[in-house]
Structures are given as C-alpha cells and as structure tokens.
Design a protein around this motif. Structure first.
Motif, short mmCIF file in Angstrom:
data_model
loop_
_atom_site.label_atom_id
_atom_site.label_comp_id
_atom_site.label_asym_id
_atom_site.label_seq_id
_atom_site.Cartn_x
_atom_site.Cartn_y
_atom_site.Cartn_z
N TRP A 120 -1.83 -7.46 -7.61
CA TRP A 120 -1.44 -6.12 -8.04
C TRP A 120 -2.07 -5.02 -7.19
N SER A 121 -3.32 -5.23 -6.76
CA SER A 121 -3.95 -4.14 -6.02
C SER A 121 -3.33 -4.03 -4.62
N ASP A 122 -2.97 -5.18 -4.07
CA ASP A 122 -2.30 -5.19 -2.77
C ASP A 122 -0.93 -4.51 -2.87
N ILE A 123 -0.21 -4.83 -3.95
CA ILE A 123 1.12 -4.23 -4.14
C ILE A 123 0.99 -2.71 -4.31
N LEU A 124 0.00 -2.31 -5.10
CA LEU A 124 -0.21 -0.87 -5.29
C LEU A 124 -0.50 -0.18 -3.96
N ALA A 125 -1.34 -0.84 -3.14
CA ALA A 125 -1.68 -0.25 -1.85
C ALA A 125 -0.43 -0.08 -0.99
N HIS A 126 0.45 -1.09 -1.05
CA HIS A 126 1.68 -0.99 -0.26
C HIS A 126 2.61 0.09 -0.81
N ALA A 173 11.13 -5.43 -2.86
CA ALA A 173 12.42 -4.83 -3.19
C ALA A 173 12.39 -4.05 -4.50
N VAL A 174 11.73 -4.61 -5.52
CA VAL A 174 11.76 -3.96 -6.83
C VAL A 174 11.07 -2.58 -6.81
N PRO A 175 9.82 -2.51 -6.30
CA PRO A 175 9.21 -1.17 -6.28
C PRO A 175 10.00 -0.16 -5.44
N SER A 176 10.57 -0.61 -4.30
CA SER A 176 11.28 0.38 -3.48
C SER A 176 12.56 0.82 -4.18
N ALA A 177 13.22 -0.11 -4.86
CA ALA A 177 14.43 0.27 -5.60
C ALA A 177 14.08 1.22 -6.73
N LEU A 178 12.99 0.89 -7.46
CA LEU A 178 12.57 1.77 -8.55
C LEU A 178 12.23 3.16 -8.02
N MET A 179 11.52 3.17 -6.89
CA MET A 179 11.14 4.43 -6.28
C MET A 179 12.38 5.27 -5.99
N GLY A 203 3.73 -0.38 4.35
CA GLY A 203 4.75 -0.09 3.36
C GLY A 203 5.34 -1.37 2.78
N LEU A 204 6.31 -1.19 1.88
CA LEU A 204 6.84 -2.32 1.13
C LEU A 204 7.66 -3.27 2.01
N GLY A 205 8.08 -2.79 3.18
CA GLY A 205 8.81 -3.64 4.10
C GLY A 205 8.03 -4.89 4.47
N GLU A 206 6.70 -4.78 4.49
CA GLU A 206 5.89 -5.95 4.82
C GLU A 206 6.20 -7.12 3.89
N TYR A 207 6.32 -6.82 2.59
CA TYR A 207 6.63 -7.88 1.63
C TYR A 207 8.01 -8.46 1.90
#
Lengths: 529, 257
Positions: free
Chosen positions: A9-15, A184-190, A163-167
C-alpha cells in the motif's frame, strides 16, 4: 489481492502521489501557457489558425516518438520527470487553448459591446466580463486536459518518470494482473474523480445556472484543498530532490544504470547496480526505457551504461545487414561503438538471447516439430503474433519469412512482445517470436524451434558503458570515471550461462518474485558481493 | 457638464462624416447634423440605412473614415475614449446586461468604474430602480435571467443613467419587447426624459415610436438624411419615404375580411 494491497500500500500510494504530481505540474504549466496564448489569439486574428494548428499537431505526435525527440535535448529533455512533463504539457495545451478561444468568442456580442460602450478598458472587459463568462468553457478544456494527462502520464514510466505506469508496464511484462490493476484502477479512479470534480466546478461558473455568492463557498474550500495538496506534493518533491543531492556528495562516485523495458534487461542492470552499490558507489536506476530510448539516453549521457545484445546493436543501431558469425559481429560492434559513440562494449556476459520461434508444447509433440523448417509446412494453417520490434527490424519478420518461405493464414498480428506469450498459451495465435532466455518458455510449456537455416544473427548479451566512466585517471580531478566500474564489468564477463539467465527470468516472470531479491541471491551464490 | 456657456452650441455635431468599410459603398455618406441640448433626436430608417452606425460614431465604437464627429465641441478622436464613453449612456436592444452580475452590480457598473464610494453607489442604485419603476428590495439581488424582457430593458436604462451622463444613446431599446410592454415602456420613457432633461439620440425603425418620443426626426436612407423634421413637420411633409412610413400606421387598422 488483499494481501498484495497490504504489502504494497505504501508503494502504491507513493506511485499515486508521483502520478498526481506529474499531472498537476503539467496542467499548471499548460494553463500558464495556454490561457494567455488563447486570450492573445482572440485579440490577434491572424495568429489564430497557426497557433491552433501547431497545438493540434503536437497532440497527434505519438508519445514514444515524442520522448525519442526529447531525450537528446538540453534543458527540456533527458530521462526522468522533466521530459515526461514537457510531453504532458504538449498534450494538455490544445484543449486549454481551444476552449479559451471558444469561450471568449462565445461571449454574447451584445454583452461585450455594452461593456465597451460603458467605458470599460480592454483589461476590464477581459477580466470582468469575458473571462468570467468564458470560465465554464475554459474549465471544460482544463477538465479534458486533466483526463488526457492522467492517461498519457502512464507512458511516463517509459522514460523513468515514475507514476502508475510503472505498475502497468511491469504487470504487462510479468503477466501479473495484480500489478496491472494496481496501476490501472487508481489512474482510472483519478480520471473519474477529476472529471466529476471539474464538472461540478464548471456548473458553478456557468452564468446560466449561477446563484448568489453563498454557493461559491464549497468552491473556495475545494480550491484551497487542491492548493494545499499541490503545496504538500511540491514540498515533498523538493525534499526528496534535496535528500538525493545531499547523499550523493558522500559516496565514492555516481553511476546511472539504465535498462530496456523487459525483465532480462532489468535483471542485468540490477546485477550491475547491486555490485556497484556493494563498492559504495551511488547508483541511480533508470530502468524500463522503451524502444531504443536506452541507446539515445546513453549517447546523450543521460545514463552511463545499459545491457544490450550484439545483434541488436549491429542491425538496429549500426544498420548493418545481419550476419551469423558471433565473433565478427562482436568485433565490429566493439570497434564502431568506440569510434562513433565513445562507448565501451564489455566482454560477452556468457549467454545468447536470440529470437526464439516458439510454439505450444502440445503442438510440437503432436506434430513432431523440432526445427523451423518442420513448422513451415503448417504455417498456412497457423496464425502468428509478433512484437513490434520483430515486425520492424532488419533481421525480423520480413527476412525471416523469406528465408523459411513462410506464409501464414493471415497477416501476423502485431502486439506488445509480452502479450504474445499469453496469446500463444491461450491459443489466440499459434506461433510467436520470443526471447530464447525468457522464463515463460518453461513456465507456459512452450517449445523453441531450432533455427536450422541459421537465419538469426547472434545476440550475445553485453554491457554498453560510456568510455568516460570507465577510464580511470587518478590525476584528473574532473574525471567522471568511477574506479570500481571496470572491475565490476570485468567480473561479469562470461559469468552468466543461458540456463542461469532463463532461471533468473523464470524466478521473476514465472514465480513473481521481487527482482532485487532474486538478483541479490544470485550474486551471493556467485560470490560477487 | 458646463451648462451655462455651452447651451447654445450643439451637444453632438456631425461635420461631413463618411464611414466606409474596406473601400466598399459608404455606410454613412457625407452626413452632417446637429443635436441640441435637451432634445430627443430620432434616427428613423430601415435596417442597413446607417442609423446604428451613426450612433456608434458618437461614442467612438466606430471612428469616421472622413469628416469629424464632435461631442461637446470636441472631436471624438481628441477625447480620451474611456472618458467619452463614461459620459455617454448606452442602451441597446436585449439590454446587453452582464449575465454574471446581479441587477445591483449591473446598474452600479459605471459608478464602480468611476470609483464612487460604496454608500453612494448603493444610494444611487436604489434611486435608479425606483426611477425605472422597480422595487429595489425585490430586484437588487436578482440576476438578469430571472427578469422579464421589459424588466431587463428597464435595468438597461437604469444602468445607462447611473453616472448621470448628459447624453443617452439608445439603439432600438424597445424593439425586442412584446407590443403591450413596448407601449407602456415608451410612455414611461417619454415621462422620464421630460423629467430628467437628458439629451437623447434614439434609433428606431418604428415610426410610431419616432413620432411619440422625438423632438426631431431624421429620416435616413443609404447613409444620408433625406428628411429632418419635427414630428408635426414629418406628418405634413410630402417626402415619399415619409409618406410610406405613415402608410404603415394606417395599415395597422386594416382588418382582413
């Protein structure tokens, strides 16, 4: 999935923060440029179509091509967030400019005429009448720009901007849907939240629905929140940059290690990185560079080294026709890189990663296929799926199909290399061109067909290193060279067999293990640390 | 406005004014006229005859191609254009109110631009609202879209009068209203201008309106004044075009069988 979230989660938040930061900075710059430019071209009619035309063209440039142009440029180019931001601003400009123009020109002629006739100055007409009335249209432009930017920022991972592209790229490469979803999910939500948020603000500014000034309060709170977030993120970014700079002065040297955007390249780069770090060299990792960006970056001094294959250098960079003698290829690449680019080619690392023509194991056993010539007979009933690279290179599909007289049932599908493995395993296609060291060959029960006509040139793995980093001159205080680098490069000569490489790849792609840990274990086993 | 010595000189004067766009046929063709203090000078004509252009030449929304337009004996090109416009009230069809301003903000526009203090502005807005027959309690905080067409036009007049300009330019202000509202506004305006003693230049294509409101009527055709008369003189004149206009008044009462 829950476990994955708990661990990361912390890694995802950072991204997510990184992604937001890229988007906010880019949008801020796009508004700072686009809004005044839009206003200007409502005043200067003759500039209107050239400005809109240029902005239009900028938006049609494919992002990878744009990165390719930007990397060698000073100030706005290079590897990292700066290049990404420049590109994102390019894409965001058009909607901002266009909607500013549309909004201002759309102001009721009577209202504008009344404003002028009442004795308002040009500036007063602009700020008190035109901009407020055009605001909802302009905000629509900003909203479109934000949504576009959130999407395009995914590509920023290709130039190591984070950024989220890394994932998403990692997920594609490793065929790991959890990683894909984490990107994909966080960027779509964003994108959805931005879309909704802006449409609410737009409605507030729409002169046809506007109510008294009381209703502006939630808007102010929202604006304050956005501003606060921007300040916090900028502060965080500055702090991080400062921290990086502060620590670099304490180390014995600094090396920027690059890699291409597939597992093996990243693993090799990570091997070098960890060996350097063991010698107290500070390492900057610029991994996952797409296309031939790594070469441009190396030539432009944006990175100091990256893993490459002799055949790729020979045909792709030096533009020679493919030949089959490994020694001849290596020698010529070494000589020409030294002459043309001031780049040192390391001794071969010990394995060859050539194109592997792959079919499903069950097909190979059923039809008793050993060589590509065996398979040529079945080609007319087969569908093929090839990566972009294979379709376009000199030693790729055109020559290959000619050499073996291959005629497939339909034109080969062109897709991302990583997806071809999945496509083959799930019977979407029947033959693909993978990499001979790919861990998925064993994992997915695929069979490599022998290149019995020796069509493919040799692809010996090597490291390409900038010469100025390798030549250690003890008496030259300005030298960029890093003392332990030649030693590390020397140690890796002939150190990795094809089997070992396949295993390393499988650990990551097949077993989904962390690259750093896999590399660390291997280095310990080899006694390289 | 220095009243004493200037009262005998025209407030607005056109001297041999032409206005052309890109060398085509002139929209205003060597026009000369004088508008005296306190009169309501009506420009009457069909669309395209140049009456709106004439009006826009007065507050320099347009500049003459040749000749001079003088306001208070000074050529418009010599005026500070912002000062000129703030001393000239302007009312157009559909009012041209700012949709993002309340009624109060709309009326207070020029006083605010002129930097009046807040109390004086509020006072003035209240005065003007009652002058145009609207209750300030009920209307001050409304937005233009919450008003009827007639109410909007009253606000338009109030806005034009806000800084007490000596000259009012009105371009078919009642043209877009329904006939009943138009008739009552015309009558109210006739009373209003009698009370305020403003000089008004009034553009219309409605001969009834011209006869009702005008001190003098200038009949325009193809960028020229073809007849300049008082309403009584206009009715009596033998001018063909004037007669055609007067015919339309009679036609109003013909009911088809």
């Amino acid at each position: 999935m829950l476990e994955f979230l708990k661990e990361n989660w912390s890694d995802i938040l950072a991204h997510i923060a990184q992604h937001l930061w890229l988007v906010s900075i880019s949008i801020a710059i796009a508004i700072a440029i686009g809004l005044p430019l839009g206003v200007l071209i409502t005043r200067r009619k003759r500039l209107r179509s050239p400005v809109l035309g240029v902005a239009n063209v900028m938006q049609t440039i494919p992002s990878l091509a744009l990165f390719g142009f930007l990397i060698p440029l000073p100030f706005i180019g290079g590897i990292g967030p700066r290049t990404a931001i420049v590109a994102l601003v390019f894409y965001a400009l058009l909607p901002v400019i266009r909607n500013t123009v549309t909004g201002i020109l759309g102001v009721d002629r009577n209202v504008r005429e009344a404003a002028v006739a009442m004795g308002m100055t040009d500036r007063q007409v602009l700020f008190q009448v035109e901009l407020p009335l055009a605001m909802s249209v302009i905000l629509t432009g900003v909203r479109v720009a934000v949504v576009i930017t959130i999407g395009v920022a995914i590509i920023a991972a290709e130039v190591s901007a984070g950024g989220l592209g890394e994932y998403i790229f990692r997920g594609l490469r490793m065929n790991d849907s959890r990683l894909l979803l984490a990107g994909a999910v966080p960027s779509a939500l964003m994108a959805l939240i931005a879309d909704f948020g802006f449409s609410v603000i737009e409605r507030r500014f729409d002169p046809d629905t506007q109510r008294g000034s009381r209703s502006r309060r939630p808007l102010r709170i929202l604006a304050a929140a956005v501003l606060l977030l921007a300040v916090v993120l900028t502060g965080y970014a500055t702090w991080r940059g400062f921290k990086n700079r502060a620590s670099s002065s304490l180390s014995r040297g600094h090396v920027t290690v690059g890699s291409k955007d597939f597992t093996e390249s990243v693993l090799l780069a990570e091997i070098v990185a960890q060996m350097l770090e063991a010698q107290h060299i500070e390492v900057d990792r610029r991994f996952d560079l797409g296309g031939n960006l790594s070469h441009s970056a190396l030539v432009a001094s944006q990175i100091d080294l990256y893993p490459e294959y002799t055949g790729t250098s020979f045909t792709q960079i030096l533009h020679h026709a493919p030949i089959t003698d490994p020694k001849a290829v290596y020698d010529q690449v070494k000589r020409e890189y030294a002459e043309q680019f001031n780049i040192v080619v390391s001794p071969p690392l010990g394995f060859d990663n050539t194109f592997a023509i792959l079919v499903r194991g069950e097909d190979a056993r059923r039809l008793n296929l050993k060589t590509i010539s065996d398979a040529a007979r079945y080609a007319p009933q087969w569908r093929a799926g090839f990566g972009h690279d294979f379709m376009s290179r000199a030693d790729g599909y055109p020559g290959f199909s000619r050499a073996y007289g291959l005629h497939f049932a339909e034109t080969p599908r062109e897709m991302a290399l990583d997806l071809t493995y999945t496509a083959l395993a799930s019977k979407q296609v029947d033959v693909i061109a993978g990499n001979s060291t790919d861990g998925r060959i064993a994992a997915l029960d695929l069979v490599q067909l022998q290149d019995d006509k020796h069509y493919f040139p040799p692809y010996e793995a090597v490291l390409l290193v900038r010469k100025d980093k390798m030549l250690w001159a003890p008496n030259d205080p300005d030298a960029r060279a890093v003392a332990p680098l030649p030693q590390v490069v020397g140690k890796l000569g002939g150190a990795i067999s094809t089997d070992e490489m396949r295993k390393l790849n499988y650990e990551v792609d097949g077993l989904k293990r962390d690259k750093k840990i896999v590399v660390h274990e291997w280095l310990l086993k080899k006694g390289f640390l | 406005m220095p009243e004493s010595d200037d009262n005998h000189r025209p407030l607005v004067e056109f001297r041999d004014v032409s206005f052309t766009v890109n060398g085509s046929r002139p929209i205003i063709d060597r026009l000369s006229l004088q508008v005296q203090h306190g009169e309501t000078f009506v420009l009457l004509g069909e669309s395209g005859c140049g009456k709106t252009t004439t009006l826009k030449l007065v507050n320099r929304l347009l500049t003459p191609t040749s000749g001079q337009v003088l306001v208070e004996a000074k050529a418009t090109t010599d005026w500070d254009v912002i000062r000129l416009r703030r001393r000239t009230g302007y009312v157009i069809q559909e009012a041209g109110l700012f949709p993002h301003f309340t009624v109060e903000q709309n009326i207070a526009l020029v006083p605010n631009l002129e930097g009046w203090d807040e109390a004086r502005v509020r006072q003035r807005v209240r005065e003007l609202l009652s002058l145009v027959g609207l209750d300030s309690e009920r209307f001050a905080d409304r937005y233009p879209r919450e008003l009827s067409g007639g109410q909007r036009q009253r606000i338009g007049v109030a806005r034009a009068l806000a800084a007490d300009p000596p000259l009012l330019l009105m371009d078919e202000p009642f043209g877009a209203l329904d006939p009943l509202t138009r008739a009552s506004l015309q009558k109210e305006f006739a009373d209003l201008k009698a009370r305020l003693g403003k000089t008004v230049i009034f553009v219309t294509h409605d001969v009834r309106e011209a006869l009702l409101l005008g001190s003098r009527i200038a009949l325009m055709d193809a960028g020229r004044i073809v007849l300049l008369e008082t309403p009584a003189g206009f009715v009596r004149s033998g001018n063909e075009l004037a007669k055609a206009y007067l015919e339309t008044l009679k036609n109003d009462f013909v009911i088809a069988p």
